[in-house]
Write a protein that holds these residues in place. Structure first.
Motif, short mmCIF file in Angstrom:
data_model
loop_
_atom_site.label_atom_id
_atom_site.label_comp_id
_atom_site.label_asym_id
_atom_site.label_seq_id
_atom_site.Cartn_x
_atom_site.Cartn_y
_atom_site.Cartn_z
N ASN A 78 0.83 -1.20 0.00
CA ASN A 78 0.00 0.00 0.00
C ASN A 78 0.86 1.25 0.00
O ASN A 78 1.98 1.26 0.53
CB ASN A 78 -0.90 0.04 1.23
N TYR A 114 -4.50 1.59 -2.25
CA TYR A 114 -5.01 0.63 -1.26
C TYR A 114 -4.95 -0.76 -1.89
O TYR A 114 -5.96 -1.47 -1.99
CB TYR A 114 -6.45 0.97 -0.87
N GLU A 118 -6.16 -4.00 0.17
CA GLU A 118 -7.62 -4.09 0.30
C GLU A 118 -8.26 -4.39 -1.05
O GLU A 118 -9.23 -5.16 -1.13
CB GLU A 118 -8.17 -2.77 0.87
N ARG A 144 -10.59 3.15 1.83
CA ARG A 144 -9.91 3.73 2.99
C ARG A 144 -10.51 3.22 4.29
O ARG A 144 -9.78 2.90 5.24
CB ARG A 144 -9.97 5.26 2.94
N GLN A 188 -9.43 -0.29 4.95
CA GLN A 188 -8.03 -0.43 5.34
C GLN A 188 -7.87 -0.63 6.85
O GLN A 188 -7.06 -1.44 7.30
CB GLN A 188 -7.24 0.79 4.89
N LYS A 229 -6.09 -3.88 8.35
CA LYS A 229 -4.88 -3.69 9.15
C LYS A 229 -5.01 -4.37 10.51
O LYS A 229 -4.10 -5.08 10.96
CB LYS A 229 -4.62 -2.19 9.36
N GLU A 232 3.10 -1.12 4.01
CA GLU A 232 2.60 0.21 3.67
C GLU A 232 3.76 1.19 3.76
O GLU A 232 4.54 1.16 4.71
CB GLU A 232 1.48 0.63 4.62
#
Length: 353
Positions: free
Chosen positions: A274, A290, A293, A306, A309, A313, A325
């Motif tokens: 990411n 992203y 995802e 978003r 995410q 995570k 990321e």
């Protein structure tokens, strides 16, 4: 869980921890309402993007200064990139719940506005999603001239070998060829395998219409020489934007062996990277920043990624799954490092031989 060596090659060992349940993650995401289609968001995005495209074409008619037209070529490249992202999302059935509406959006964005076969893109991209960064399975590993895999690099000969040995310097300039290469490959698909497309005649006619109308528009308003310059600048900038959006997602991440038995969730997360979110990166990457995802939930609308995410995570932290990321600069540093390691190893082996 299977481990990965520093060189990115899969270590074939038995999983040492239980494989996490993807169904549980999907249940959390679905409970948050993040898999629901977003037709209103996509309709407005399409209207604004097509409007910006028409505005650029209007400038071609009204402005007679070559320097302003070159700025327009850059502007149109940015707009075309957004068109491409919308076509990508339509290929994943993100905008609409009705199949034909997504297919129509893909044909308009891909074939008519970009001159690239939607059927070719969807087929190629689905293969990538099924086997990301997996040798002999992921078509996105087959990048002309660029090598992230040591085994492939050792087999390069002639010009291909020279390019591979200098790839850290050639990588960014070669991104400018991405758009033309995508269109070249899709046109070859339509000329040789067009019957495998769902709408072969329509696809071919729309691609032909794009090239005839676009090139005629340029030559008619700019003259032959300026039209060529406009086209080259436009396609180079478009290629750089698309290449810079595609490359950070998987390049420099672990490459899996063809016989890898990693589960779906682990395979998608471990091979994806990411880019840290923000208004500019969300726009520039079209939501592809992203990437983790997106690979876990390909049909999830872009504007929900978003929120997803945070759920993904947390799930990865709970199950000790590495979640990559980084910043834009960090992603390119990782890419350049991976390219350098491959080239340096081949040089070392040649010196030792």
């Amino acid at each position: 869980m299977k481990s990965l060596s520093p060189t990115g090659e899969l270590q074939h060992s038995e999983p040492s921890v239980p494989v996490p349940d993807y169904a549980e993650l999907k249940k959390r995401v679905k409970r948050a309402g993040l898999l629901a289609r977003q037709p209103r968001y996509y309709m407005w995005s399409m209207i604004l993007t097509i409007g910006a495209t028409l505005a650029s074409f209007l400038i071609l008619f009204l402005v007679h200064n070559i320097w302003w037209q070159l700025i327009n070529a850059v502007f149109l490249a940015v707009v075309f990139a957004q068109v491409g992202y919308l076509g990508h999302d339509a290929g994943h059935r993100q905008p609409f719940s009705t199949t034909w509406k997504n297919e129509l959006a893909g044909l308009i964005c891909g074939n008519l506005l970009l001159g690239m076969s939607n059927a070719w893109w969807v087929d190629k991209h689905n293969q990538h999603h099924s086997h990301p960064n997996q040798l002999d399975m992921d078509p996105d590993l087959n990048i002309p001239g660029i090598c992230f895999n040591l085994q492939e690099a050792r087999q390069k000969q002639g010009l291909g070998r020279w390019v591979m040995l200098h790839q850290i310097w050639l990588f960014f300039p070669m991104l400018m060829l991405v758009a033309l290469d995508l269109k070249r490959a899709s046109i070859l698909f339509l000329s040789s395998e067009w019957k495998s497309a769902r709408y072969p005649l329509l696809e071919s006619l729309l691609v032909l219409a794009h090239w005839v109308l676009f090139l005629t528009l340029l030559v008619y308003n700019l003259g032959f020489g300026a039209a060529i310059l406009f086209f080259l600048v436009n396609q180079a900038v478009l290629g750089f934007i698309l290449g810079s959006a595609f490359a950070p997602n998987h390049k420099g991440m672990p490459v899996l062996a063809k016989e890898s038995q990693l589960g779906f969730l682990q395979r998608q997360v471990l091979t994806s990277r990411n880019i840290k979110a923000g208004p500019l990166t969300d726009f520039w990457y079209g939501g592809l920043n992203y990437q983790i995802e997106h690979h876990l939930f390909p049909s999830m609308p872009r504007n929900n990624l978003r929120a997803a995410q945070q759920i993904v995570k947390q799930f990865c932290q709970e199950h000790a799954i590495p979640y990559a990321e980084t910043s834009v600069a960090g992603s390119y540093c990782a890419i350049v490092k991976a390219l350098s390691e491959v080239s340096s190893e081949v040089r070392y082996e040649r010196a030792e031989a």
